[in-house]
Enzyme design. Structure first.
Site, short mmCIF file in Angstrom:
data_model
loop_
_atom_site.label_atom_id
_atom_site.label_comp_id
_atom_site.label_asym_id
_atom_site.label_seq_id
_atom_site.Cartn_x
_atom_site.Cartn_y
_atom_site.Cartn_z
N ARG A 162 45.48 59.20 24.22
CA ARG A 162 44.43 59.19 23.18
C ARG A 162 44.92 58.72 21.82
O ARG A 162 44.31 59.03 20.79
CB ARG A 162 43.76 60.56 23.05
CG ARG A 162 43.02 61.00 24.31
CD ARG A 162 42.00 62.09 24.05
NE ARG A 162 41.56 62.65 25.30
CZ ARG A 162 42.09 63.72 25.87
NH1 ARG A 162 43.05 64.38 25.26
NH2 ARG A 162 41.66 64.15 27.03
N LYS A 211 42.24 45.12 15.04
CA LYS A 211 41.51 44.82 16.27
C LYS A 211 42.50 44.75 17.42
O LYS A 211 43.47 43.99 17.37
CB LYS A 211 40.77 43.49 16.16
CG LYS A 211 39.51 43.56 15.33
CD LYS A 211 38.70 42.28 15.51
CE LYS A 211 37.39 42.34 14.74
NZ LYS A 211 36.63 41.08 14.88
N GLU A 241 43.68 28.90 12.59
CA GLU A 241 43.21 30.10 11.88
C GLU A 241 43.49 29.99 10.38
O GLU A 241 42.73 30.50 9.56
CB GLU A 241 43.86 31.37 12.47
CG GLU A 241 43.54 31.63 13.94
CD GLU A 241 42.16 32.27 14.18
OE1 GLU A 241 41.40 32.49 13.22
OE2 GLU A 241 41.85 32.54 15.36
N LYS A 277 42.44 37.70 4.60
CA LYS A 277 42.05 38.61 5.69
C LYS A 277 42.10 40.07 5.23
O LYS A 277 41.19 40.85 5.53
CB LYS A 277 42.95 38.41 6.91
CG LYS A 277 42.61 39.40 8.03
CD LYS A 277 42.71 38.85 9.40
CE LYS A 277 42.10 39.82 10.40
NZ LYS A 277 42.31 39.41 11.79
N GLU A 279 33.64 45.73 10.97
CA GLU A 279 32.79 44.57 11.18
C GLU A 279 31.31 44.91 11.21
O GLU A 279 30.56 44.45 12.06
CB GLU A 279 33.21 43.86 12.49
CG GLU A 279 32.77 42.41 12.52
CD GLU A 279 33.46 41.62 13.63
OE1 GLU A 279 34.68 41.52 13.61
OE2 GLU A 279 32.76 41.11 14.51
N ARG A 301 33.06 41.23 7.58
CA ARG A 301 34.19 40.91 8.44
C ARG A 301 33.82 39.88 9.50
O ARG A 301 34.69 39.13 9.96
CB ARG A 301 34.76 42.18 9.10
CG ARG A 301 35.99 41.88 9.93
CD ARG A 301 36.81 43.11 10.29
NE ARG A 301 37.96 42.70 11.10
CZ ARG A 301 38.96 43.47 11.44
NH1 ARG A 301 38.98 44.72 11.01
NH2 ARG A 301 39.95 43.02 12.17
N ASN A 350 34.96 35.33 12.00
CA ASN A 350 34.70 34.75 13.31
C ASN A 350 34.18 33.33 13.24
O ASN A 350 33.68 32.80 14.24
CB ASN A 350 33.72 35.63 14.08
CG ASN A 350 34.40 36.87 14.62
OD1 ASN A 350 35.27 36.78 15.47
ND2 ASN A 350 34.04 38.02 14.10
N HIS A 363 34.40 31.14 16.23
CA HIS A 363 34.83 31.96 17.35
C HIS A 363 33.76 32.15 18.42
O HIS A 363 34.10 32.40 19.57
CB HIS A 363 35.33 33.32 16.86
CG HIS A 363 36.72 33.28 16.30
ND1 HIS A 363 37.06 32.49 15.22
CD2 HIS A 363 37.87 33.90 16.68
CE1 HIS A 363 38.35 32.65 14.94
NE2 HIS A 363 38.87 33.50 15.81
N HIS A 381 35.14 31.29 21.76
CA HIS A 381 35.24 32.24 22.88
C HIS A 381 34.54 31.70 24.12
O HIS A 381 35.00 31.91 25.24
CB HIS A 381 34.64 33.59 22.49
CG HIS A 381 35.50 34.38 21.55
ND1 HIS A 381 35.04 35.49 20.88
CD2 HIS A 381 36.79 34.23 21.18
CE1 HIS A 381 36.00 35.97 20.13
NE2 HIS A 381 37.07 35.23 20.29
N HIS A 388 43.91 29.99 22.18
CA HIS A 388 42.83 30.55 21.35
C HIS A 388 42.60 29.69 20.10
O HIS A 388 41.47 29.33 19.78
CB HIS A 388 43.17 31.99 20.98
CG HIS A 388 42.21 32.60 20.02
ND1 HIS A 388 40.89 32.83 20.33
CD2 HIS A 388 42.36 33.01 18.72
CE1 HIS A 388 40.27 33.37 19.29
NE2 HIS A 388 41.14 33.48 18.30
#
Lengths: 360, 360
Positions: free
Chosen positions: B122, B144, B186, B228, B238, B242, B246, B249, B253, B266
């Protein structure tokens, strides 16, 4: 019984626990969390035919839509493969970050669906609708979610607090006797670790509880949740006092791991584990021997196993060595000072423990 | 280059990003987080022989012990099976809740080890030691973490902030050209979404960056992390701004999902995705056509693909429909107002998008 509502006080993540008969149908308990949203009702093959429609009707009455994800029943399902299936169904249904997961079922459904909520798209909200005594008094409250790993119970998980807990005590009407007893183990635990008056009340009412007297069950659930909510509010992430809630669990988890998940119900393993913890506390001279006997007698009357399986000491120690509470290779145990008061012992005496486990 | 340190401001979860040459050996950057603890260095088969010993020596110099967990290299490893292997090795080594995971590698290692840290028992603490440009400017910062699902990229994950990010720019000396270029995608993104001056600087220095000029790389990394860190501090989870990060993206993606993880890097998919976003913005009359050309020219000079794969529109829409930013079945896109300024569009015009994807 009337509706009773407690609050788990965690600042902006505080949430209500609603307890009462017939709550599944009460849309007003869900609507603050669901208005104009979509819900994924995650449940299992046993619970779905009994209660899913009632919950889905209540969701619809909130003006929300829902879809259903049904997993097989059983502790053995609390594993990655089943979780992955839930992720797949959420993705296939194009569930998004605003979708609310409604966990309808016992501890396995709540822990697994809660962990799915903690990790699907990096976290979506969820509501706990526990339908077993164990889930109503323990696993649905406090935000612990997760699945088992072949090498250890609850090893993969996250803290993720629900938006609300809705405990409809009428769902206990359909609970098998063995599962009811397993839930009573956790109820007895609250008395043993922190409330001797409640323990005395349980001794007076254990037969009524086993006979599912609604008033007695409601009182037991309410008091259990009060004790748990208080401790969770003090220590959400188990840095300190929350570990007390693990009375009987280090031994109990070892039983579950060594015997295979699902052979012993979790509550059964906790019952035998609590007796072991009480006996070991007595052996160390920390608690009276009579308290161990008194606890054992109550658990026996609750219909629970009180003797651990016979296993070599090294297998016990190996399984206990993988408990999450341990630090730096030392075994952490929750020990009794007396019935009604427990202490977290971060460095259990290894030689004594080994002799105890070996039956010497 | 001297050591530069930024802070990601997140209250009691704030953490430093250290940027500079030769930082792997500097134990004083790790010691505040490791003193008298145990560390699990999670890395991959490519990075381990190059840098694991240096990191382990620095850990030892903090007075901490460590063990190493090595996964295979590649984007295809960012999946449950590899994560499960990491869990298994952590359990076998009896890692406990005080064990600190050190993620040494690129984006896959950082995301996967970070998610292991978020969910092992956890949650345990972790430190990011990114060794690719992409990881240093993007994936190691902001918390993330996660893995891919066969039905969608990054669908399983958690927000889990590191204790620190240690970006040693000397590790870029061994980075293949293709991966360096992927990182530049990026870097260009930060200019395109929020800093037109930085974009102009990149246009002047792109050849120096591809030639790995240390001063130019350091400046690009620093400015990228500043942008960032500012956005993450505003909106950790987000809920709002935020999502600007993306840019490119949603299309990117979809490329990764449709072409199979690992076929496109990526950063390469993001490069082609940004050009698509810029062109679609121009088609909608939101941004000048010349900005799309300017962005495409810069990305081309950076050695990046700028044309998407040819695929039927319905496959694009299906893959884009599963993006995490979407709500209620509408596709969310980050669109350009002009170079240097972007907007999150929560309801991209569906018919226009379909026509654009069909090449009409």
């Amino acid at each position: 019984m009337t509706l009773r509502t407690l609050t788990v006080g965690l600042g902006d993540r505080s949430y209500p626990i609603h307890i009462g008969r017939g709550l599944l149908a009460r849309a007003e308990l869900l609507s603050p969390h669901l208005a104009s949203r979509r819900a994924a009702v995650v449940t299992n093959t046993t619970v779905a035919p009994l209660y899913a429609e009632a919950v889905e009707r209540a969701i619809a009455a909130c003006g929300a839509t829902s879809f259903r994800v049904v997993i097989p029943d059983g502790e053995a399902e609390k594993r990655w493969e089943t979780l992955d299936r839930v992720y797949g169904e959420l993705l296939a249904a194009q569930a998004d970050r605003k979708t609310v997961i409604v966990a309808l079922g016992g501890g396995v459904v709540g822990d697994l669906a809660g962990f799915a909520a903690a990790t699907y798209q990096r976290g979506v909200p969820f509501i706990q609708v526990p339908t077993t005594l164990l889930a109503q008094v323990d696993s649905s409250v406090g935000g612990k979610t997760g699945v088992n790993h072949p090498l250890g119970k609850n090893m993969i998980g996250a803290f993720h607090q629900p938006l609300a807990v809705v405990a409809d005590t009428a769902t206990l009407d359909t609970l098998p006797d063995r599962e009811l007893a397993a839930g009573l183990a956790e109820v007895v635990k609250y008395g043993a670790l922190g409330d001797i008056e409640f323990l005395g009340w349980l001794e007076e009412h254990v037969e009524r509880l086993r006979a599912r007297d609604p008033e007695a069950l409601s009182r037991a659930i309410l008091r259990s949740c009060e004790i748990k909510a208080r401790i969770v509010a003090l220590d959400e992430r188990e840095a300190g006092p929350r570990a007390l809630l693990n009375l009987g669990h280090t031994f109990g988890h070892a039983i579950e791991t060594l015997e295979g998940y699902g052979t012993w119900l979790h509550g059964e393993a906790v019952a035998a584990g609590m007796v072991m913890a009480a006996r070991f506390s007595a052996r160390l001279g920390r608690a009276p021997e009579s308290d161990a006997h008194r606890l054992e007698a109550l658990l026996r009357r609750a219909g629970l196993p009180v003797a651990p399986p016979r296993l070599p000491a090294d297998r016990w120690l190996d399984a206990m060595g993988r408990d999450k509470k341990n630090e730096s290779g030392r075994i952490t145990l929750v020990l009794l000072d007396r019935l009604g008061a427990a202490t977290v012992e971060k460095n259990a005496p290894a030689a004594e423990l080994e002799a105890f486990l070996a039956g010497r």
